[in-house]
Design a protein around this motif. Structure first.
Motif, PDB file in Angstrom:
ATOM      1  N   LEU A   4     -33.655  28.891  -7.082  1.00  0.00           N
ATOM      2  CA  LEU A   4     -32.737  29.849  -7.697  1.00  0.00           C
ATOM      3  C   LEU A   4     -31.510  29.149  -8.262  1.00  0.00           C
ATOM      4  CD1 LEU A   4     -32.927  32.722  -5.081  1.00  0.00           C
ATOM      5  CD2 LEU A   4     -34.034  32.621  -7.299  1.00  0.00           C
ATOM      6  N   GLY A   5     -30.958  28.221  -7.523  1.00  0.00           N
ATOM      7  CA  GLY A   5     -29.745  27.553  -7.965  1.00  0.00           C
ATOM      8  C   GLY A   5     -29.964  26.485  -9.012  1.00  0.00           C
ATOM      9  N   GLN A  15     -22.153  34.533  -8.259  1.00  0.00           N
ATOM     10  CA  GLN A  15     -23.161  34.023  -7.335  1.00  0.00           C
ATOM     11  C   GLN A  15     -23.028  34.630  -5.944  1.00  0.00           C
ATOM     12  OE1 GLN A  15     -23.128  29.736  -7.316  1.00  0.00           O
ATOM     13  NE2 GLN A  15     -24.092  29.587  -9.331  1.00  0.00           N
ATOM     14  N   LEU A  27     -29.668  34.152  -3.538  1.00  0.00           N
ATOM     15  CA  LEU A  27     -29.058  32.868  -3.854  1.00  0.00           C
ATOM     16  C   LEU A  27     -28.195  32.382  -2.688  1.00  0.00           C
ATOM     17  CD1 LEU A  27     -28.716  30.715  -6.097  1.00  0.00           C
ATOM     18  CD2 LEU A  27     -26.679  31.961  -6.831  1.00  0.00           C
TER      19      LEU A  27
END
Length: 320
Positions: A53-54, A176, A182
């Motif tokens: 995801l990051g 975020q 995340l």
């Protein structure tokens, strides 16, 4: 090509790989593995340890592998060997980041030796900095060092530009922090106090409460709800990760999977490496040894990704 004894070759290669495990990587994921064939080291990206995801584009994974490559080059030069490097040598094998071959003998200069002495001393600072000015001579030197490696370092000196970067960082961190999945991926790589893991950001490597800076640059919250939430969150994350990889929706999913031996290739030594610092052993005499595990064991702890097949000769190194 210079003639080397097998003992000298193995000592030089082992020293370089020992140094590589100290290389910095995003969240200390250490997303790499190594294979040895004669005098050649293959550096491979370990996609099982990427931030799905990051880091969906693999940019930070590739930068992390680049740091390992730089460290290997530095360690070899400190041993008096000039490395011959090929970056992304095979388009059909995108996970093969580079090959490093032992080249001719070469005396390391003081700059290289000074760099080598810092390999195990280097640490990542994750909090604010002082307001002491950075000398222009130092900044100019860092710019040159980056340029020598084919990169570009752009100093940000204008107070207005610094304020703009702070605002962008705050907006990104705010966005975020609202993404729960995340956040779970982030704390997966944050070691809680007392953890025995060899990868991930250690508890002493991040502040429990980030001090304010001026202008305000928010810090990643590695300590988020460690005491009450860490174990449950990791269990939930890994269960969902396993189910998605299998393409199924089972009621119960096992947390451990066997490590399947890859095919043995001619000319490649099939070595395993114990992450706790033990010397390398021949995998034929230690079947089933996983990094950081006991002989014959393929079980990994809650903070580690699911084991996968690894080509013969692969060595995964994790620093303590």
């Amino acid at each position: 090509m210079i003639s080397r004894t097998a003992e000298h070759r193995d000592r030089v290669i082992q020293g370089a790989l020992e140094a590589a495990r100290w290389a910095p990587s995003v969240h200390n994921t250490q997303p790499w593995s190594f294979a040895i064939s004669g005098e050649e080291i293959s550096l491979r990206a370990d996609v099982d340890r990427k931030l799905r995801l990051g880091d969906p584009s693999d940019r930070e994974l590739l930068i992390s592998c680049g740091a390992a490559l730089f460290t290997i080059r530095t360690a070899l030069r400190c041993e008096g060997v000039e490395p011959v490097v090929r970056v992304l040598p095979d388009p059909d094998r995108p996970s093969l980041v580079a090959t490093i071959t032992l080249g001719e003998a070469a005396e390391a200069d003081e700059r290289v030796r000074a760099m080598g002495r810092q390999i195990e001393r280097r640490r990542t600072h994750r909090a604010g900095f002082t307001d002491l000015p950075v000398p222009e001579r130092l900044m100019d030197g860092l710019v040159r060092e980056a340029r020598d490696e084919g990169a570009r370092l752009t100093p940000v000196r204008s107070p207005v530009a610094v304020a703009m970067l702070a605002a962008l960082t705050q907006a990104a961190q705010g966005a975020q922090s609202q993404d729960r999945v995340l956040t779970l991926e982030l704390i997966r790589w944050a070691r809680p106090p007392g953890s025995s893991r060899r990868d991930g950001v250690p508890a002493e490597g991040y502040p429990r409460t980030a001090p304010p800076t001026d202008p305000g640059f928010p810090q990643r919250d590695y300590a988020w709800r460690h005491e009450a939430f860490h174990t449950q969150a990791l269990e939930t994350y890994h269960l969902g990760h396993h189910v998605r990889r299998q393409g199924e929706r089972p009621q119960v999913a096992a947390r451990a999977a066997p490590v399947r031996a890859g095919p043995r290739r001619a000319g490649v030594r099939n070595w395993s490496y114990d992450a706790r610092g033990a010397p390398p052993v021949d995998a034929e005499h230690a079947p089933g040894r996983a990094a950081g595990g006991a002989p014959g064991s393929s079980r990994r702890g809650p903070g580690h990704p699911r084991p996968r097949s690894r080509p013969a000769g692969g060595r995964r190194l994790r620093r303590q």
